[in-house]
Write an enzyme that holds these catalytic residues in place. Structure first.
Site, short mmCIF file in Angstrom:
data_model
loop_
_atom_site.label_atom_id
_atom_site.label_comp_id
_atom_site.label_asym_id
_atom_site.label_seq_id
_atom_site.Cartn_x
_atom_site.Cartn_y
_atom_site.Cartn_z
N PHE A 32 0.23 -1.29 -0.08
CA PHE A 32 0.67 0.10 0.00
C PHE A 32 0.73 1.20 0.05
O PHE A 32 0.25 1.95 -0.58
CB PHE A 32 -0.35 -0.05 1.09
CG PHE A 32 -2.00 -1.32 1.48
CD1 PHE A 32 -2.97 -1.36 0.14
CD2 PHE A 32 -2.58 -1.99 1.81
CE1 PHE A 32 -3.85 -2.06 -0.21
CE2 PHE A 32 -2.93 -2.68 2.15
CZ PHE A 32 -3.71 -2.75 0.77
N HIS A 35 -11.47 -4.92 1.10
CA HIS A 35 -10.74 -3.85 1.11
C HIS A 35 -10.77 -2.93 0.98
O HIS A 35 -11.67 -1.86 0.14
CB HIS A 35 -10.16 -4.39 -0.44
CG HIS A 35 -8.75 -3.99 -1.04
ND1 HIS A 35 -8.85 -3.36 -1.77
CD2 HIS A 35 -8.16 -5.14 -1.01
CE1 HIS A 35 -7.24 -3.22 -1.91
NE2 HIS A 35 -7.08 -4.52 -1.12
#
Length: 243
Positions: A85, A194
């Site tokens: 990320f 998510h």
């Protein structure tokens, strides 16, 4: 890209003690050969070889307090830095990370940073693991099912076996499938949708994983995580982008 050499350079003695056996297995040798062949064909692979194992070099096994599981690295130039990320300073913050920061702001009253580097989390014991550690430029997911998953599944098992009272944040179905690798009797598993714009509104927003993680860590007499990421000056972002 010789991943065996890079692993031996970037993994600490403690990581190597627990993972060295993987580096001699057939799947690992096949993965190494595949990546070397792709490089010889002129394929551009991210992250740079010296950052392929940044999650391990920045967060040693014995300091892990939280594990966040991603899928594979960003596939654009100078984005991927070896932490799931996370994106190198100087890049636009990707949509999923933007949603992570949005939830963090709501949950922790944190100020949204002006960059997407998660190095500050990694230094505190947040292990930011992609299950696939490399990707080809402009080809997301292309290095899936080449062997990386066997390695990172072992990593998750090692953390579960060797550590106590770790918080595992499993966001989305893909990360959720790793639940079976974790001993729930000694760790906390937090599951949510998510953070992608396609699914964040189905349970990621409002999950409060950051505060739940800290509450658990404090209850286990561990240090909480300072989730606030410091702002970065434009000059520092530009220097980081050029490195």
């Amino acid at each position: 890209m010789n991943i065996t050499e890079q692993a031996k350079k970037q993994l600490s003695p403690l990581w190597l003690k627990n993972l060295r056996g993987e580096l001699d297995k057939d799947y690992w040798l096949a993965l190494n050969q595949y990546l070397a062949a792709q490089a010889q064909l002129g394929k551009v692979i991210y992250p740079p070889a010296e950052k392929a194992f940044s999650a391990f070099s920045q967060t040693d096994l014995n300091i892990i307090q939280v594990v966040i599981i991603g899928q594979d690295p960003y596939h654009g130039p100078n984005q991927a830095n070896g932490l799931c990320f996370s994106v190198n300073p100087g890049n636009k913050i990707p949509p999923s990370l933007k949603n992570i920061f949005s939830e963090l702001s709501t949950d922790q009253n944190a100020v949204v940073p002006n960059h997407g580097s998660l190095d500050e989390w990694a230094k505190q014991g947040v292990f930011l693991l992609n299950t696939v550690l490399s990707v080809e430029q402009a080809c997301p997911g292309i290095h899936a099912d080449k062997g990386w998953e066997r390695f990172t599944d072992t990593v998750i098992r090692v953390i579960s076996d060797e550590r106590e009272s770790v918080v595992f944040m499993l966001w989305g179905n893909y990360a959720g499938r790793k639940k079976s690798l974790i001993d729930e009797s000694k760790h906390l598993i937090l599951e949510a949708a998510h953070p992608s714009p396609l699914s964040a509104y189905r349970g990621f927003f409002g999950c409060k994983h950051f505060s739940l993680a800290n509450d658990y860590l404090v209850s286990k007499k561990s240090s909480s995580i300072d989730w606030q990421i410091p702002m970065m000056s434009q000059d520092t972002q530009q220097i980081s982008l050029e490195l």
